[in-house]
Each structure stands twice: as structure tokens, then as C-alpha cells.
Design a protein around this motif. Sequence first.
Motif, PDB file in Angstrom:
ATOM      1  N   LEU A  51       0.836  -1.205   0.000  1.00  0.00           N
ATOM      2  CA  LEU A  51       0.000   0.000   0.000  1.00  0.00           C
ATOM      3  C   LEU A  51       0.865   1.248   0.000  1.00  0.00           C
ATOM      4  O   LEU A  51       0.588   2.212  -0.730  1.00  0.00           O
ATOM      5  N   GLY A  52       1.924   1.234   0.806  1.00  0.00           N
ATOM      6  CA  GLY A  52       2.829   2.380   0.853  1.00  0.00           C
ATOM      7  C   GLY A  52       3.471   2.658  -0.481  1.00  0.00           C
ATOM      8  O   GLY A  52       3.546   3.808  -0.930  1.00  0.00           O
ATOM      9  N   VAL A  55       0.765   4.078  -2.933  1.00  0.00           N
ATOM     10  CA  VAL A  55       0.435   5.483  -2.667  1.00  0.00           C
ATOM     11  C   VAL A  55       1.576   6.388  -3.111  1.00  0.00           C
ATOM     12  O   VAL A  55       1.349   7.441  -3.722  1.00  0.00           O
ATOM     13  N   LYS A  56       2.809   5.980  -2.816  1.00  0.00           N
ATOM     14  CA  LYS A  56       3.975   6.784  -3.207  1.00  0.00           C
ATOM     15  C   LYS A  56       4.073   6.906  -4.723  1.00  0.00           C
ATOM     16  O   LYS A  56       4.351   7.991  -5.262  1.00  0.00           O
ATOM     17  N   SER A  79       1.776   5.752   3.660  1.00  0.00           N
ATOM     18  CA  SER A  79       0.503   5.490   2.987  1.00  0.00           C
ATOM     19  C   SER A  79      -0.634   6.273   3.636  1.00  0.00           C
ATOM     20  O   SER A  79      -1.474   6.862   2.943  1.00  0.00           O
TER      21      SER A  79
END
Length: 320
Positions: A7-8, A11-12, A197
Motif C-alpha cells: 500500500l505504501g 500510494v507513493k 501510505s
Amino acid sequence: MNFVDKLGNFVKKYLSLLVLIGAAISYINPNIFIGVVPYFNYILGFIMFGMGMTLTKEDFVLILKKPKDVILGLLIQMVTMSIGAFIVVKILGLQGDVAVGLILLGACPGGTTSNVMSFIAKADVALSVTYTSIFTFIAPVVTPALIYLLAGTYVQVDGVGMFISISQVVLIPIILGVIANTLFAKAAAKCVRVLPSVSGLAMVVLVAGIVAANASKLNASVVIVALGVIIHNIWGYLCGYFGGKAVGFKERKRRTLSIETGMKNATLATVLAAAHFAPEAAIAPAIAGIWHAFSVSVLANYWGNKEITDEDEDEAEVQA
């Protein structure tokens, strides 16, 4: 790689796209995100708290190790963006609170995602974090002072009130984050894994809320304001890069200073505009919240795919 890491990374990688999608949805149907408007301060405070939890003493030691790099970079950011905003306002003939909004944007510290963008751009991430941290810490004094000097002829500026506002939503949360990271290092380390995130998604919601709050004003009549935001932003990238070159920075540091100078904390500018000026003052920061996220991602990706000719020298400096 577990869900949190995935997820991180997602999002990045797609933050700018998520911001644009959120802004588009909010513009089409403001009611979806209008409910977050009363919570701007809390959301921004949460993001700043998260930023504080990622900071270590090394992020501040750099000013002792390389004071020239830090001080020169901060001066370039403050002078070029505040005066640049004033010049753009004069050239485009912006008036009243609309003009104050752009000047306010120029007087704010760098955006909270500039560190991630510096990483993508193969810039000096440590220096980026130092710039963002120190400028944010001194913002309660510097930002009201710059606005008073440059926007005092347009509207009445409450410097003390702005100092209190910035301290409440920026400085205090960051200090609390640093304290939490110091006292509860192990727990903080686990939280830091999800912070990118969560903070990124919070940024999407904030920008969408900004658009929702100003949807009725974001029409053809504000095209000139959008033009001012774009000119001001590109001016910042150019001044940061070539200003860094003029003072002897090598490529990595030039990229860092360019991103830090051009990308401003539009969310903070919006919160301050809403708290201390007429609603029109939030137009420029609202547009900037969308444009900056888009433009910096384009710039960072371009640099990320571009070789650095003095890379070996810069690596030696980073490791020193």
C-alpha cells in the motif's frame, strides 16, 4: 512484501494521480468531501505529527555539519518564492484577498511530500528532510513576517494570530511526533511503516476537501489565478535549481533545492487563508494543492530517469 508495504509503495507511486482523481471527483460532486472541511486543522496536524515521528537528530545535525548548504538553501527558498509571488501578483493584476492567497502560498514552507519526490528524483534526501524540517519549525515566525511585509498593503494581516495558528497545526504536532519517536522508539518504528501510505491518503482527502470548499469559485473566472500559481511554481523550480548552481551546489543538491523551493505546503496555506482572510484567499492554495502535486511528480520522474554527471562527487559528499 506485506499489505502495508504494498500500500505504501502504491500510494507513493501514484500519489499525484490519486490527488487529481480526488480533486476531479470533489469538483464534480463537492458534497462527497465537503464534510472534511471542519477537520482541516486536525488532518494537517496528524500529517505533521507523522512527519515528526520520522525525524531523528541526524535531520537537524546536518545544519551543524553543512551550515552553508542549509542556510543558503533556506534563504533561496524564502526570498525567491515570496518575492516571486509578489511580482506575479503585480504582473497579473491580482487584487485583495486573491492576491494575498498567492503571497501566502509563497511564504509557506515546502510541501510534506517533497522528501518522497526528492528520493524519486535521485536528489539529496537528507538535505530535503533538513530543509522541510527547519523551514517548518521557523514558519510560525517567518511566514507571518513575510506576509506582513508583502501583503500588508492588500489586507490587514494578523501576524500574532497566524503565529498561533501555525504553532497549533504545524509546530506542536511535529514536536509531539519527535518526542514520541524519542520516548517510544520501537513502537514509533512500527508506526512509521504505515505513515507514508496514511499521510499520502490524508493528503488526497485534504486536497479534495480544499476543492470541495472552493468548488463554486473554481470556474473560468479564476483561470488567471491558476496561471499565476503555475508561473509561481515553475519560477520556484528554476530559482531553486539555478540558485543552487550559482552558490556551488552539485546536481543532487540542485534537484533537492529545486523541489523544495517550487513545491509549497498548499494545505497549510489553505488552512491559514481560511482562518485569517476572506474565502477568496484560499483559491490560489486550492489550485496549488492540485497543480504542485502534479508538476512535482512529473519533474521528479524526469530526473529519476536522468543520469547525474557529477554523481560520484555528490555521493562522496552525502556519505561524508
